[in-house]
Design an enzyme around this catalytic site. Structure first.
Site, PDB file in Angstrom:
ATOM      1  N   LYS A  53       0.841  -1.200   0.000  1.00  0.00           N
ATOM      2  CA  LYS A  53       0.000   0.000   0.000  1.00  0.00           C
ATOM      3  C   LYS A  53       0.878   1.251   0.000  1.00  0.00           C
ATOM      4  O   LYS A  53       1.941   1.285   0.632  1.00  0.00           O
ATOM      5  CB  LYS A  53      -0.926  -0.019   1.222  1.00  0.00           C
ATOM      6  CG  LYS A  53      -2.013   1.060   1.200  1.00  0.00           C
ATOM      7  CD  LYS A  53      -2.949   0.910   2.392  1.00  0.00           C
ATOM      8  CE  LYS A  53      -4.019   1.988   2.415  1.00  0.00           C
ATOM      9  NZ  LYS A  53      -4.952   1.841   3.558  1.00  0.00           N
ATOM     10  N   SER A 128      -9.820   2.122   2.749  1.00  0.00           N
ATOM     11  CA  SER A 128      -8.920   2.853   1.875  1.00  0.00           C
ATOM     12  C   SER A 128      -7.938   1.967   1.119  1.00  0.00           C
ATOM     13  O   SER A 128      -7.268   2.416   0.194  1.00  0.00           O
ATOM     14  CB  SER A 128      -8.126   3.867   2.704  1.00  0.00           C
ATOM     15  OG  SER A 128      -7.318   3.203   3.676  1.00  0.00           O
ATOM     16  N   SER A 152     -10.232  -0.397   6.917  1.00  0.00           N
ATOM     17  CA  SER A 152      -9.654  -0.185   5.591  1.00  0.00           C
ATOM     18  C   SER A 152      -8.978  -1.398   4.978  1.00  0.00           C
ATOM     19  O   SER A 152      -8.589  -1.361   3.816  1.00  0.00           O
ATOM     20  CB  SER A 152      -8.652   0.983   5.636  1.00  0.00           C
ATOM     21  OG  SER A 152      -9.320   2.203   5.781  1.00  0.00           O
TER      22      SER A 152
END
EC number: 6.3.5.7
Length: 453
Positions: A53, A128, A152
């Site tokens: 990420k 997210s 997330s």
């Protein structure tokens, strides 16, 4: 896509071939799950390629949190999870798209554009960590790392049909994670199945002296100890699914039925209304975000505004040009709840209520092994679905409790809605009992044998 378990048995030449295949797939894909083709960064070391990420530091890579304000920032060091990957025959290979600074539930707020859900490209992948989940579900990554502040990892895993694990707070080092809300953030795996989640979790777990919140515990060995034959006492929360869609409620009831048939004991428990948890979570997270993001000012690193006449204008223009709307909204609200005259009414009260929630979870876990809930109120929705930010915030209603209390939680795909979209369910365990999460999920995964492709 080959699983992580399978990939770990490949030779280095076979891994290089795999990386080339992934790179070609990413270049041909329109999901926008990766920020750019992974070969443009190169691998962080030799080993099985793991998607990272874009808020986890990888030495020598441009890390932006999908925000214009960090444009050009190159990480000078590895996050501790990267070092752990390297020690376990894995390596970072590519950066995944995400909501800007991890503030969102749809991966629509990235400066790199939206990420599409591989199950239906007209729908969001969640957020997210939407890029990580979309890549794993879309066959563009063996496995991925995400971060979970209020759901997330788990919510995009549910939307895309992956397994997502949020470890206990302190179980995995946060050193090198660009913070959104330091008291909630936790790094965890998004994978194709429970075995892979267990393997990747074991690789990144363990004490880290560079993280003051790291628990002084050895790396876990959950994969070695996976046991599908354990039986658990599982709590369901009264009135907890009233906000879920009919499809999610049906999947919930059918999964409960399967758990009972497998020999698990199901009991009812009651907790504070989850709508209170939403308020508490957002007050605290926005307050911490306003503090954490104060460092991004255009002076030390990242984007710097041009044609400015003094320092004040540099700060104002750099931040107003660099941050997106949702990040600005949360910074402003965070500053408001911390301001003189409002601190006691909002932030202090939210912290007091957070303690009550933790106590409620602890009391429930005195009598049960696990808690079972949905992950999200609906399956993946269309782009631009939410009429207001508040609607988006409410989509976290089932996931934020684990973050408020620091408990481990896992999202497992259990069903498909009439449109063929995945629906995930969540198990929550007592602190540092990820083994039970993985055991029950491993058994349920094999029992349901859900085919999503």
């Amino acid at each position: 896509m080959i699983t992580l378990k399978q990939a770990l048995s490949l030779s280095q030449d076979e891994l290089e071939t795999l990386k080339n295949e992934i790179d070609a797939k990413v270049r041909a894909s329109d999901l926008n799950a990766y920020i750019k083709a992974p070969s443009l960064n190169g691998a962080s070391a030799k080993g099985v390629p793991i998607l990272i990420k874009d808020n986890i530091s990888v030495k020598g890579w441009e890390i932006t949190c999908s925000s214009k304000i960090l444009e050009g920032y190159v990480a000078p060091y590895h996050a501790s999870v990267m070092e752990n990957l390297h020690q376990n025959s894995m390596a970072g290979f590519g950066l995944s798209n995400m909501d800007e600074f991890a503030m969102g539930s749809t991966t629509e707020s990235s400066c790199y554009g939206i990420t599409k859900n591989p199950r239906d490209k007209n729908r969001v992948p969640g957020g997210s960590s939407g890029g990580s989940a979309a890549a794993v579900a879309g066959g563009l990554a063996v496995a991925a790392l995400g971060s979970d502040t209020g759901g997330s990892i788990r919510q995009p895993a549910s939307y895309c049909g992956c397994v997502g694990l949020k470890p206990t707070y302190g179980r995995v080092s946060r050193y090198g994670l660009i913070a959104y809300c330091s008291s909630f953030d936790q790094i965890g795996p998004i994978t194709q199945n429970v075995e892979d989640a267990s393997i990747l979790f074991d690789a990144i777990s363990g004490y880290d002296s560079k993280d003051s919140t790291s628990a002084n515990l050895k790396p876990t060995q959950t994969f070695k100890n996976l046991n599908r034959d354990k039986r658990f006492k599982i709590a369901v929360l009264m009135d907890h699914i009233k906000d879920a869609s009919n499809e999610v409620q049906l999947a919930y009831e059918n999964t409960l039925k399967a758990l009972k048939e497998m020999g698990h004991e199901i009991v009812e428990k009651k907790m504070l209304d989850s709508h209170y948890q939403i308020s508490i979570y957002y007050i605290i997270s926005m307050a911490e975000a306003s503090s954490n993001l104060a460092r991004f000012d255009g002076v030390r690193y990242g984007r710097r505004a041009q044609n400015i006449k003094d320092l004040k204008e540099l700060y104002l223009k750099s931040r107003s040009e660099g941050f997106g709307d949702e990040v600005k909204r949360r910074i402003m609200l965070g500053n408001f709840v911390l301001s003189s005259g409002y601190y006691d009414a909002y932030y202090l009260k939210a912290q007091q209520m957070r303690l009550i929630i933790k106590e409620q979870y602890n009391k429930i876990f005195e009598e049960v092994d696990l808690i079972f809930t949905p992950v999200a109120p609906t399956s993946a929705h269309l782009f631009n679905y939410h009429a207001s930010p508040l609607e988006m915030y409410l989509s976290d209603i089932y996931t934020i409790g684990a973050n408020l209390s620091g408990l481990p939680a896992l999202s497992l795909p259990v069903a498909k809605d009439p449109l063929g979209l995945p629906i995930g369910m969540q198990f929550i365990a007592k602190a540092f009992d990820e083994q039970s999460l993985l055991d029950v999920s491993y058994a349920l995964e094999q029992e349901l044998d859900l085919k999503l492709d």
